[in-house]
Scaffold this motif. Structure first.
Motif, PDB file in Angstrom:
ATOM      1  N   ALA A   1      71.331 115.930  47.121  1.00  0.00           N
ATOM      2  CA  ALA A   1      72.089 114.677  47.148  1.00  0.00           C
ATOM      3  C   ALA A   1      72.548 114.348  48.556  1.00  0.00           C
ATOM      4  CB  ALA A   1      73.284 114.778  46.206  1.00  0.00           C
ATOM      5  N   THR A   2      72.958 115.359  49.312  1.00  0.00           N
ATOM      6  CA  THR A   2      73.399 115.117  50.682  1.00  0.00           C
ATOM      7  C   THR A   2      72.275 114.543  51.527  1.00  0.00           C
ATOM      8  OG1 THR A   2      75.060 116.864  50.556  1.00  0.00           O
ATOM      9  CG2 THR A   2      74.353 116.197  52.750  1.00  0.00           C
ATOM     10  N   ARG A   3      71.072 115.111  51.386  1.00  0.00           N
ATOM     11  CA  ARG A   3      69.927 114.572  52.133  1.00  0.00           C
ATOM     12  C   ARG A   3      69.643 113.136  51.723  1.00  0.00           C
ATOM     13  NH1 ARG A   3      67.544 119.773  51.333  1.00  0.00           N
ATOM     14  NH2 ARG A   3      66.391 118.963  49.533  1.00  0.00           N
ATOM     15  N   ALA A   4      69.782 112.833  50.444  1.00  0.00           N
ATOM     16  CA  ALA A   4      69.520 111.469  49.972  1.00  0.00           C
ATOM     17  C   ALA A   4      70.519 110.471  50.559  1.00  0.00           C
ATOM     18  CB  ALA A   4      69.559 111.427  48.448  1.00  0.00           C
ATOM     19  N   THR A   5      71.779 110.868  50.668  1.00  0.00           N
ATOM     20  CA  THR A   5      72.761 109.952  51.259  1.00  0.00           C
ATOM     21  C   THR A   5      72.482 109.738  52.734  1.00  0.00           C
ATOM     22  OG1 THR A   5      74.339 111.731  51.790  1.00  0.00           O
ATOM     23  CG2 THR A   5      74.542 110.679  49.632  1.00  0.00           C
ATOM     24  N   ALA A  38      69.669 109.782  54.222  1.00  0.00           N
ATOM     25  CA  ALA A  38      68.437 109.034  54.444  1.00  0.00           C
ATOM     26  C   ALA A  38      68.684 107.534  54.494  1.00  0.00           C
ATOM     27  CB  ALA A  38      67.425 109.352  53.344  1.00  0.00           C
ATOM     28  N   GLN A  39      69.853 107.110  54.019  1.00  0.00           N
ATOM     29  CA  GLN A  39      70.174 105.685  54.025  1.00  0.00           C
ATOM     30  C   GLN A  39      70.643 105.235  55.410  1.00  0.00           C
ATOM     31  OE1 GLN A  39      72.990 104.670  50.940  1.00  0.00           O
ATOM     32  NE2 GLN A  39      71.928 105.890  49.391  1.00  0.00           N
ATOM     33  N   GLY A  40      70.398 103.968  55.715  1.00  0.00           N
ATOM     34  CA  GLY A  40      70.916 103.354  56.936  1.00  0.00           C
ATOM     35  C   GLY A  40      71.648 102.080  56.586  1.00  0.00           C
ATOM     36  N   TRP A  41      72.712 101.780  57.315  1.00  0.00           N
ATOM     37  CA  TRP A  41      73.548 100.625  56.990  1.00  0.00           C
ATOM     38  C   TRP A  41      73.971  99.886  58.262  1.00  0.00           C
ATOM     39  CZ3 TRP A  41      74.846  99.173  51.980  1.00  0.00           C
ATOM     40  CH2 TRP A  41      74.442 100.066  50.988  1.00  0.00           C
ATOM     41  N   SER A  42      74.152  98.586  58.132  1.00  0.00           N
ATOM     42  CA  SER A  42      74.675  97.780  59.233  1.00  0.00           C
ATOM     43  C   SER A  42      75.991  97.140  58.808  1.00  0.00           C
ATOM     44  CB  SER A  42      73.675  96.690  59.633  1.00  0.00           C
ATOM     45  OG  SER A  42      73.474  95.782  58.559  1.00  0.00           O
ATOM     46  N   PRO A  43      76.891  96.888  59.762  1.00  0.00           N
ATOM     47  CA  PRO A  43      78.193  96.303  59.432  1.00  0.00           C
ATOM     48  C   PRO A  43      78.175  94.776  59.476  1.00  0.00           C
ATOM     49  CG  PRO A  43      78.166  96.901  61.735  1.00  0.00           C
ATOM     50  CD  PRO A  43      76.815  97.292  61.180  1.00  0.00           C
ATOM     51  N   SER A  44      79.245  94.200  58.998  1.00  0.00           N
ATOM     52  CA  SER A  44      79.427  92.747  59.060  1.00  0.00           C
ATOM     53  C   SER A  44      80.906  92.425  58.986  1.00  0.00           C
ATOM     54  CB  SER A  44      78.695  92.053  57.902  1.00  0.00           C
ATOM     55  OG  SER A  44      78.887  90.651  57.934  1.00  0.00           O
ATOM     56  N   MET A  96      77.909 103.955  45.513  1.00  0.00           N
ATOM     57  CA  MET A  96      78.523 103.509  46.764  1.00  0.00           C
ATOM     58  C   MET A  96      77.522 103.742  47.886  1.00  0.00           C
ATOM     59  SD  MET A  96      81.066 106.788  47.267  1.00  0.00           S
ATOM     60  CE  MET A  96      81.611 106.654  45.538  1.00  0.00           C
ATOM     61  N   PRO A  97      77.743 103.154  49.064  1.00  0.00           N
ATOM     62  CA  PRO A  97      76.853 103.451  50.187  1.00  0.00           C
ATOM     63  C   PRO A  97      76.819 104.938  50.513  1.00  0.00           C
ATOM     64  CG  PRO A  97      78.160 101.499  50.654  1.00  0.00           C
ATOM     65  CD  PRO A  97      78.708 102.089  49.384  1.00  0.00           C
ATOM     66  N   GLY A  98      75.651 105.416  50.918  1.00  0.00           N
ATOM     67  CA  GLY A  98      75.478 106.821  51.221  1.00  0.00           C
ATOM     68  C   GLY A  98      76.499 107.398  52.186  1.00  0.00           C
ATOM     69  N   PRO A  99      76.863 106.697  53.272  1.00  0.00           N
ATOM     70  CA  PRO A  99      77.850 107.260  54.193  1.00  0.00           C
ATOM     71  C   PRO A  99      79.229 107.454  53.571  1.00  0.00           C
ATOM     72  CG  PRO A  99      76.590 105.543  55.275  1.00  0.00           C
ATOM     73  CD  PRO A  99      76.236 105.482  53.822  1.00  0.00           C
TER      74      PRO A  99
END
Length: 313
Positions: free
Chosen positions: A160-164, A166-172, A144-147
């Motif tokens: 694992a927390t740091r890895a999640t 590190a991800q960035g996401w945009s909405p739509s 699933m997405p990191g957030p």
């Protein structure tokens, strides 16, 4: 082994583990499998509201796509889109884009058909050990997405927390617009550039192959961010933008807007998955170009890494 999330990455991971004889428990908080390969039925037909199409360059994913095609679940759609900018429009060639007559979700469901999938069963806590909601297991995959994964992780699981994070996401926002009749010419799909509302418009009747008078519009991240709290309130603005872009002479008779808070990864991650010494794995389209193929490859490769480690419970 527990895999959390029955989107394409989670199902690909669980399927590869099961094929190797590893007992797998696949848990999904939603009522259906598919994740962002999402389809919803309107007027008796499926409409794709998540991923718009598939492209393929990976040999492993190409083999899966051939199986879907042989089963009548996938078909070649088009290698040509329009590109709009201001009042101008031009054709742009690209890779072959594949569609699914029964909706892209049907492809994920086909991969998951022999797997034990617990639908409507969310995971609340992943702890050291690892554990899932207090139950021990050999390893846990969060597909699933990191957030969405981060709140499930015990604070002690720092890697694992740091890895999640590190991800960035945009909405739509994805909008389904059903019209009384087809009132546009040749369209297939269109990239919309430098527009305040629209990023992509697809002719769902052409994509599905049934000529239904249905369009699907995907918004820009900026427009979506301003309407995440009340996505339905954005319907009229999206319809107006689509009608203006395509010079449509009539209004839609049905509108539906779906919110994707984490629609597209925005931070490039070079690895195809994450697997740490705590037995926590992360998979999904954050691990490469934002495509369905990336999600499949991420889940598949993570399963192979778990097998190489000797995880069998």
């Amino acid at each position: 082994m527990v895999v959390v999330g029955a989107g394409l990455a989670g199902v690909a991971c669980a399927r590869e583990l099961a094929r190797a004889g590893v007992p797998v428990h696949l848990r999904e908080r939603g009522r259906v499998a598919g994740g962002r390969m999402a389809s919803r039925r309107f007027a008796g037909r499926p409409v794709d509201l998540g991923a718009a199409y598939l492209t393929v360059s990976d040999p492993g994913f190409a083999a899966v796509l051939r199986q879907w095609r042989a089963a009548g679940l996938a078909r070649e759609w088009t290698d040509t889109f329009f590109a709009y900018r201001g009042a101008g429009r031009r054709e742009v060639a690209g890779p072959m884009r594949w569609a699914a007559p029964r909706g892209l979700r049907s492809l994920v469901e086909q991969l998951a058909q022999d797997l034990p999938v617990d639908l409507g069963r969310p995971v609340h806590r992943v702890g050291p050990g690892p554990t899932v909601d207090g139950q021990s297991c050999a390893a846990v995959v969060l597909a699933m997405p990191g957030p969405q994964a981060a709140p499930l992780l015990d604070p002690a699981l720092t890697t694992a927390t740091r890895a999640t994070r590190a991800q960035g996401w945009s909405p739509s926002l994805a909008a389904m617009l059903r019209f009384p009749e087809r009132c546009w010419g040749e369209l297939r799909g269109a990239f919309v550039n430098a527009h305040p509302v629209l990023a992509l418009v697809c002719d769902d009747g052409d994509r599905r192959g049934d000529a239904a008078p249905v369009l699907v519009a995907h918004s820009t991240p900026e427009f979506a961010a301003a309407h995440l709290a009340q996505p339905a309130a954005a319907a009229s603005a999206i319809e107006l933008a689509v009608r203006d872009l395509l010079a449509l002479p009539m209004s839609a008779e049905e509108l539906y807007v779906h919110r994707w808070t984490y629609a597209k990864p925005t931070v490039e991650v070079t690895a195809t998955y994450h697997l740490d010494d705590d037995g926590i794995g992360l998979a999904g389209d954050a691990f490469g170009p934002p495509r369905a193929q990336t999600a499949w490859r991420s889940g598949h490769d993570l399963a192979r890494a778990l097998l190489a480690r000797g995880t069998d419970q």
